[in-house]
Design a protein around this motif. Structure first.
Motif, short mmCIF file in Angstrom:
data_model
loop_
_atom_site.label_atom_id
_atom_site.label_comp_id
_atom_site.label_asym_id
_atom_site.label_seq_id
_atom_site.Cartn_x
_atom_site.Cartn_y
_atom_site.Cartn_z
N PRO A 140 20.09 44.82 38.57
CA PRO A 140 20.36 43.67 37.65
C PRO A 140 21.73 43.04 37.88
CG PRO A 140 19.42 45.55 36.47
CD PRO A 140 19.75 46.05 37.85
N LEU A 141 22.73 43.85 38.24
CA LEU A 141 24.09 43.33 38.41
C LEU A 141 24.27 42.80 39.83
CD1 LEU A 141 26.76 43.03 36.88
CD2 LEU A 141 27.45 45.25 37.80
N GLN A 142 24.55 41.51 39.94
CA GLN A 142 24.73 40.85 41.23
C GLN A 142 26.20 40.46 41.39
OE1 GLN A 142 21.87 40.21 43.51
NE2 GLN A 142 21.35 41.89 42.12
N PHE A 143 26.64 40.36 42.67
CA PHE A 143 28.07 40.14 42.94
C PHE A 143 28.29 38.96 43.88
CE2 PHE A 143 27.58 44.67 42.07
CZ PHE A 143 28.56 44.86 41.09
N GLY A 144 29.47 38.37 43.74
CA GLY A 144 29.97 37.36 44.67
C GLY A 144 31.41 37.68 45.03
N THR A 145 31.85 37.28 46.21
CA THR A 145 33.22 37.61 46.66
C THR A 145 33.90 36.39 47.25
OG1 THR A 145 32.44 38.26 48.87
CG2 THR A 145 32.60 40.00 47.19
N ALA A 146 35.23 36.45 47.23
CA ALA A 146 36.06 35.42 47.88
C ALA A 146 37.35 36.09 48.34
CB ALA A 146 36.37 34.27 46.93
N ARG A 147 37.91 35.56 49.41
CA ARG A 147 39.16 36.11 49.97
C ARG A 147 40.34 35.24 49.57
NH1 ARG A 147 39.80 41.21 52.23
NH2 ARG A 147 37.99 41.77 53.47
N PHE A 148 41.50 35.91 49.35
CA PHE A 148 42.75 35.19 49.18
C PHE A 148 43.36 34.99 50.57
CE2 PHE A 148 42.63 37.35 45.01
CZ PHE A 148 42.75 36.23 44.20
N GLY A 149 43.64 33.75 50.93
CA GLY A 149 44.23 33.50 52.25
C GLY A 149 45.72 33.73 52.26
N ILE A 150 46.17 35.00 52.06
CA ILE A 150 47.59 35.31 52.01
C ILE A 150 47.95 36.21 53.18
CG2 ILE A 150 49.46 36.29 50.62
CD1 ILE A 150 47.77 35.80 48.17
N GLY A 151 48.56 35.65 54.21
CA GLY A 151 49.02 36.46 55.34
C GLY A 151 47.86 37.02 56.14
N SER A 152 48.17 38.05 56.95
CA SER A 152 47.18 38.65 57.84
C SER A 152 46.30 39.66 57.14
CB SER A 152 47.91 39.32 59.01
OG SER A 152 48.79 40.33 58.52
N ASP A 153 46.67 40.09 55.94
CA ASP A 153 45.90 41.08 55.20
C ASP A 153 45.58 40.51 53.82
OD1 ASP A 153 44.60 43.34 54.51
OD2 ASP A 153 46.39 44.58 54.19
N PRO A 154 44.57 39.61 53.75
CA PRO A 154 44.34 38.89 52.50
C PRO A 154 43.76 39.79 51.43
CG PRO A 154 42.61 38.41 54.07
CD PRO A 154 43.62 39.22 54.80
N GLY A 155 43.90 39.34 50.19
CA GLY A 155 43.31 40.05 49.07
C GLY A 155 41.88 39.61 48.86
N VAL A 156 41.24 40.17 47.83
CA VAL A 156 39.83 39.87 47.58
C VAL A 156 39.60 39.78 46.08
CG1 VAL A 156 39.17 42.30 47.55
CG2 VAL A 156 37.46 40.57 48.12
N VAL A 157 38.67 38.91 45.69
CA VAL A 157 38.24 38.80 44.30
C VAL A 157 36.73 38.98 44.26
CG1 VAL A 157 38.17 36.28 44.49
CG2 VAL A 157 38.17 37.36 42.24
N VAL A 158 36.27 39.81 43.36
CA VAL A 158 34.84 40.10 43.20
C VAL A 158 34.42 39.68 41.80
CG1 VAL A 158 33.07 41.89 43.14
CG2 VAL A 158 34.92 42.02 44.81
N ILE A 159 33.29 38.97 41.71
CA ILE A 159 32.74 38.59 40.40
C ILE A 159 31.34 39.18 40.31
CG2 ILE A 159 34.14 36.51 40.18
CD1 ILE A 159 31.72 34.88 41.11
N GLY A 160 30.92 39.52 39.09
CA GLY A 160 29.59 40.09 38.88
C GLY A 160 28.95 39.58 37.61
N ALA A 161 27.62 39.43 37.65
CA ALA A 161 26.88 38.96 36.48
C ALA A 161 25.44 39.47 36.55
CB ALA A 161 26.90 37.44 36.37
N ARG A 162 24.83 39.66 35.37
CA ARG A 162 23.43 40.09 35.29
C ARG A 162 22.54 38.86 35.10
NH1 ARG A 162 25.65 44.15 31.73
NH2 ARG A 162 25.48 46.26 32.63
N ARG A 163 22.29 38.14 36.17
CA ARG A 163 21.36 37.02 36.09
C ARG A 163 20.83 36.73 37.50
NH1 ARG A 163 26.17 34.51 34.26
NH2 ARG A 163 27.21 33.21 35.83
N ALA A 164 19.65 36.26 37.53
CA ALA A 164 18.98 35.98 38.80
C ALA A 164 19.65 34.80 39.50
CB ALA A 164 17.50 35.68 38.54
#
Length: 376
Positions: free
Chosen positions: A105-129
């Motif tokens: 039921p729990l689905q995820f989406g991701t995006a990268r932070f374009g900071i330097g050579s080792d970027p960060g990451v953000v993950v979002i999640g929601a229970r919907r189709a």
């Protein structure tokens, strides 16, 4: 073909997307002077409410002296059971850059932070189709880019502040007085040692205020040396007297080296100031001792001279001057040699090369019991 209701629904979605995009672009102004921790916490809250999410996880890797930053936020009415799922999704995104969605039921989406050579990451999640939709991916990407721009500046400012603090600590711990100037020649930094030595405070010593602590007789020359070196962008060294907090004026030596950026831009100067009063007193004592020895040497009733290997006198007293007026040993002086007559103890005439001075000059003189005498 779409029905009128479907068209209206699509228009409503586009309007909402536009409003959300506009709101996302204003985030940097909202964040203002927030530190990196505050930025990612605010970003998580904005995403959670704007996209109606169940969870948000953000991770920024550490680098050098910068610590890693991580935050996980869940919907207010969510249970703690979402936290392990959020952490697992965030860990997976950090390793591979995305989270694989299955039939859970729990689905995820991701995006990268374009900071330097080792970027960060953000993950979002929601229970919907169908999560995340194109609308949600677009907003997530815009929000991440807005945050990246702010975070990059904030992290750079933090790194600079730490570097400046470290330099300040090192400079203040150094026994020498350290200083830094800007490209226009104005002083922008003085270490603690300067203020303790001169009793000047920071408000009066920066720019060209440091010159007030230089002895009046050397003040103009000191300022000219610094200004000239700055114009030529060349190293300099100078000695002058500097006002001491409790001991009048003391002699110091100030040296400076130009600073250049990696691209060659001139950044100003960096240098130090050392107290050389003890050295100056030693030099004065040696000078006075030498004067005394010279007076005693000249007062000797016999002629004394020291000559180099080329036969030229290095040192002689007044009594010797009348014998060696030309400053050259007789055996090496063509005109005066003809006025000398020297004999060995058996009566043989001494050749020029056998004169003691000539033999000493050629490093061939050896200890001998035979006497050599001469008449003028």
């Amino acid at each position: 073909m779409h029905s009128p209701d479907e068209y209206r629904a699509e228009i409503d979605r586009l309007r909402k997307t536009t409003r959300d995009l506009v709101a996302m672009t204003t985030l940097p102004a909202v964040w203002g002077d927030l530190p990196p921790e505050g930025v990612i916490d605010s970003l998580a809250g904005v995403l959670l409410s704007t996209l109606n999410l169940d969870l948000v996880g953000i991770h920024l890797p550490g680098k050098g002296e910068t610590d890693a930053l991580e935050i996980i936020r869940v919907r207010r009415d969510a249970t703690d059971s979402l936290l392990p799922a959020a952490q697992a999704a965030l860990d997976a995104a950090m390793q591979s850059g995305e989270v694989q969605n299955d039939d859970a039921p729990l689905q995820f989406g991701t995006a990268r932070f374009g900071i330097g050579s080792d970027p960060g990451v953000v993950v979002i999640g929601a229970r919907r189709a169908g999560f995340p939709s194109e609308h949600e991916r677009l907003l997530l990407g815009v929000a991440a880019n807005q945050a990246a721009a702010i975070l990059q500046r904030r992290l750079a400012e933090r790194a600079l502040a730490r570097s400046e603090s470290r330099f300040q600590d090192l400079a203040d711990a150094a026994p020498a007085m350290l200083w830094v100037t800007e490209p226009d020649g104005r002083l922008s930094f003085l270490s603690r040692a300067w203020h303790e030595f001169t009793a000047q405070d920071k408000g009066t010593s920066l720019a060209f205020g440091w010159t007030a602590a230089v002895h009046p007789d050397e003040r103009d020359a000191a300022l000219h040396t610094v200004v000239d070196a700055n114009a030529r962008r060349a190293p300099f060294s100078m000695e002058h007297r500097l006002r001491h907090a409790v001991d009048g004026y003391r002699w110091v030596i100030a040296t400076g080296q130009p600073r250049f950026a990696a691209n060659g831009d001139f950044l100003g100067f960096v240098g130090n100031v050392l107290d050389i009063s003890d050295r100056k007193r030693t030099e004065q004592a040696l000078h006075e001792t030498r004067d005394t020895l010279v007076t005693m040497f000249d007062a000797l009733p016999v002629g004394v001279a020291v000559a180099g290997q080329d036969g030229k006198l290095l040192l002689s007293n007044h009594a010797m001057h009348r014998y060696l007026p030309t400053g050259v040993l007789p055996s090496l002086d063509e005109e005066r040699y003809m006025r000398w007559t020297a004999f060995h103890d058996d009566g043989r005439l001494v050749e020029r090369r056998d004169f003691a001075g000539a033999r000493a000059a050629s490093a061939s003189c050896r200890a001998s019991k035979r006497a050599t005498w001469a008449t003028m």
